[in-house]
Write a protein that holds these residues in place. Sequence first.
Motif, short mmCIF file in Angstrom:
data_model
loop_
_atom_site.label_atom_id
_atom_site.label_comp_id
_atom_site.label_asym_id
_atom_site.label_seq_id
_atom_site.Cartn_x
_atom_site.Cartn_y
_atom_site.Cartn_z
N GLN A 106 1.14 -1.05 -0.08
CA GLN A 106 0.15 0.04 -0.65
C GLN A 106 0.94 1.23 0.49
O GLN A 106 1.86 1.50 1.16
N LEU A 107 0.76 1.90 -1.63
CA LEU A 107 1.64 3.63 -0.89
C LEU A 107 0.50 4.34 -0.79
O LEU A 107 -0.12 4.97 -1.12
N GLU A 108 0.96 4.87 0.60
CA GLU A 108 -0.13 6.18 0.52
C GLU A 108 0.14 7.08 0.03
O GLU A 108 1.21 7.34 -0.39
N ARG A 109 -1.10 8.52 0.49
CA ARG A 109 -0.93 9.89 -0.42
C ARG A 109 0.77 10.07 0.29
O ARG A 109 0.65 11.35 -0.71
N THR A 110 1.65 10.55 1.10
CA THR A 110 2.46 10.67 1.20
C THR A 110 3.60 9.80 1.25
O THR A 110 4.56 10.29 1.19
N GLY A 111 3.68 8.84 0.71
CA GLY A 111 4.64 7.97 0.53
C GLY A 111 5.54 8.17 -1.34
O GLY A 111 4.43 9.08 -2.23
N THR A 112 6.23 7.87 -1.21
CA THR A 112 7.18 8.21 -2.67
C THR A 112 7.95 6.49 -2.93
O THR A 112 8.53 6.50 -2.11
N VAL A 123 -1.59 -1.70 -4.00
CA VAL A 123 -2.97 -0.24 -4.00
C VAL A 123 -2.11 1.49 -3.85
O VAL A 123 -1.13 1.11 -2.64
N ILE A 124 -2.28 1.65 -4.72
CA ILE A 124 -1.37 3.34 -4.71
C ILE A 124 -2.82 4.40 -4.47
O ILE A 124 -3.85 4.46 -4.81
N GLU A 125 -2.51 5.10 -3.52
CA GLU A 125 -3.52 6.71 -2.91
C GLU A 125 -3.69 7.49 -3.93
O GLU A 125 -1.77 7.54 -4.25
N ASN A 126 -4.43 7.92 -3.88
CA ASN A 126 -4.06 9.35 -5.06
C ASN A 126 -2.99 10.04 -4.30
O ASN A 126 -2.83 10.72 -2.57
N GLY A 127 -1.92 10.73 -5.02
CA GLY A 127 -1.29 10.88 -4.78
C GLY A 127 -0.03 10.68 -3.72
O GLY A 127 1.27 11.59 -4.10
N GLY A 128 -0.22 9.53 -4.13
CA GLY A 128 1.52 8.57 -3.73
C GLY A 128 2.08 8.44 -5.53
O GLY A 128 1.45 8.37 -6.23
N ARG A 129 3.51 8.54 -5.06
CA ARG A 129 4.04 8.30 -6.56
C ARG A 129 4.93 7.13 -6.02
O ARG A 129 5.98 7.14 -5.69
#
Length: 163
Positions: A106-112, A123-129
């Motif tokens: 899981q790549l959260e919105r603040t993650g890179t 799963v890549i949340e909106n904003g995850g890079r």
Amino acid sequence: MAFFGGQPKNTPAAESQASEERRDGADIPELPEPRSNTVIAKDLLVTGKLSGEGVVQIEGTVEGEVNLKGYVIVTATGRVKGPVEADVIRIAGQVEGNLTSHDHVQLERTGTINGDVTTVSFVIENGGRLNGRTTMVPEQASTPRVEGLSPSKPEHPAAEDDG
């Protein structure tokens, strides 16, 4: 004299506390009962190979290989420079290296993530890079799992046999 001679009342405080703990844990799905729980603190730098079994939460910096049977959680302040391999990986901070997950990433919105990801479920949340490639692999029935982890979908060995 009801102050001293009365029967003590049984309050359901222990029961309500247990139910509150269950509700608080609903935010983290499928979290196993950890055999060990390790936190790399925010101002800490760990250099070398980190391996074992359980749940590791990285709030500081890890420079080196992370190989874990269980969960790796990189918080928003966390940073990993090196490859990460675990059953479940959650990224809210930064990872520079390849990720291999036997169950879920899981790549959260603040993650890179600067590296390639190999996993069963992603799963890549909106904003995850994600700066790298993704390889989706089929779930294997023989994959060893940490006690308490359940597969994200039912296993169908016949469907995996492509010949």
